[in-house]
Design a protein around this motif. Structure first.
Motif, PDB file in Angstrom:
ATOM      1  N   ILE A 172       0.847  -1.188   0.000  1.00 52.99           N
ATOM      2  CA  ILE A 172       0.000   0.000   0.000  1.00 52.99           C
ATOM      3  C   ILE A 172       0.885   1.240   0.000  1.00 52.99           C
ATOM      4  CG2 ILE A 172      -1.752   1.274   1.304  1.00 52.99           C
ATOM      5  CD1 ILE A 172      -2.686  -1.483   2.359  1.00 52.99           C
ATOM      6  N   ASN A 173       0.623   2.159  -0.930  1.00 52.40           N
ATOM      7  CA  ASN A 173       1.271   3.475  -0.999  1.00 52.40           C
ATOM      8  C   ASN A 173       2.777   3.433  -1.221  1.00 52.40           C
ATOM      9  OD1 ASN A 173      -1.204   4.743  -0.624  1.00 52.40           O
ATOM     10  ND2 ASN A 173      -1.008   4.655   1.587  1.00 52.40           N
ATOM     11  N   SER A 174       3.292   2.431  -1.882  1.00 49.07           N
ATOM     12  CA  SER A 174       4.719   2.394  -2.182  1.00 49.07           C
ATOM     13  C   SER A 174       5.001   2.289  -3.680  1.00 49.07           C
ATOM     14  CB  SER A 174       5.381   1.207  -1.471  1.00 49.07           C
ATOM     15  OG  SER A 174       5.375   1.405  -0.095  1.00 49.07           O
ATOM     16  N   GLY A 175       3.986   2.248  -4.474  1.00 47.27           N
ATOM     17  CA  GLY A 175       4.169   2.149  -5.916  1.00 47.27           C
ATOM     18  C   GLY A 175       4.451   0.724  -6.362  1.00 47.27           C
ATOM     19  N   CYS A 190      -3.180  -2.519  -9.944  1.00 47.86           N
ATOM     20  CA  CYS A 190      -3.485  -1.546  -8.904  1.00 47.86           C
ATOM     21  C   CYS A 190      -4.939  -1.715  -8.495  1.00 47.86           C
ATOM     22  CB  CYS A 190      -3.288  -0.118  -9.406  1.00 47.86           C
ATOM     23  SG  CYS A 190      -1.598   0.265  -9.854  1.00 47.86           S
ATOM     24  N   LYS A 191      -5.189  -1.581  -7.207  1.00 42.99           N
ATOM     25  CA  LYS A 191      -6.545  -1.579  -6.691  1.00 42.99           C
ATOM     26  C   LYS A 191      -6.960  -0.119  -6.546  1.00 42.99           C
ATOM     27  CE  LYS A 191      -9.318  -3.476  -2.956  1.00 42.99           C
ATOM     28  NZ  LYS A 191      -9.290  -4.260  -1.721  1.00 42.99           N
ATOM     29  N   ASN A 246     -11.790   6.593  -6.709  1.00 40.66           N
ATOM     30  CA  ASN A 246     -11.055   7.188  -7.828  1.00 40.66           C
ATOM     31  C   ASN A 246      -9.577   7.421  -7.539  1.00 40.66           C
ATOM     32  OD1 ASN A 246     -13.351   7.303  -9.533  1.00 40.66           O
ATOM     33  ND2 ASN A 246     -14.033   9.131  -8.433  1.00 40.66           N
ATOM     34  N   LYS A 247      -8.999   6.683  -6.575  1.00 38.75           N
ATOM     35  CA  LYS A 247      -7.581   6.795  -6.260  1.00 38.75           C
ATOM     36  C   LYS A 247      -6.984   5.397  -6.118  1.00 38.75           C
ATOM     37  CE  LYS A 247      -7.902  11.152  -3.805  1.00 38.75           C
ATOM     38  NZ  LYS A 247      -7.625  11.873  -2.570  1.00 38.75           N
ATOM     39  N   ILE A 248      -5.706   5.282  -6.428  1.00 37.49           N
ATOM     40  CA  ILE A 248      -5.015   4.008  -6.229  1.00 37.49           C
ATOM     41  C   ILE A 248      -4.843   3.783  -4.737  1.00 37.49           C
ATOM     42  CG2 ILE A 248      -2.867   2.724  -6.570  1.00 37.49           C
ATOM     43  CD1 ILE A 248      -2.551   4.262  -9.220  1.00 37.49           C
TER      44      ILE A 248
END
Length: 75
Positions: A21-24, A53-54, A58-60
């Motif tokens: 999560i949140n690391s690309g 990507c999940k 409307n955001k990854i």
């Protein structure tokens, strides 16, 4: 959900899904090889099989990578 295949040249390949999560996407791949190296010796390479990507609101929200890890078998 991992799968191990044995190669004809004495190597084995393991497929595994890793989520970060949140690391690309690079973070997901790095987490995968870090996790694999805790239990697998002799890693010689990896291949990224899939990147996903999940999305939520409307955001990854999560990056996912399926990697193939190649390692040598010990005698």
């Amino acid at each position: 959900n991992d799968q191990i295949l044995e190669g004809t040249n004495g190597s084995r390949t393991r497929y595994q899904n890793y989520r970060v999560i949140n690391s690309g996407l690079l973070g997901a791949v790095e987490e995968g090889i870090a996790r694999a190296s805790k239990t697998i010796r002799g890693i010689t390479g990896l291949e990224v099989i899939a990147q996903k990507c999940k999305v939520g609101n409307n955001k990854i929200t999560e990056y996912r990578a399926t990697i193939e890890v190649t390692f040598l078998l010990e005698d």
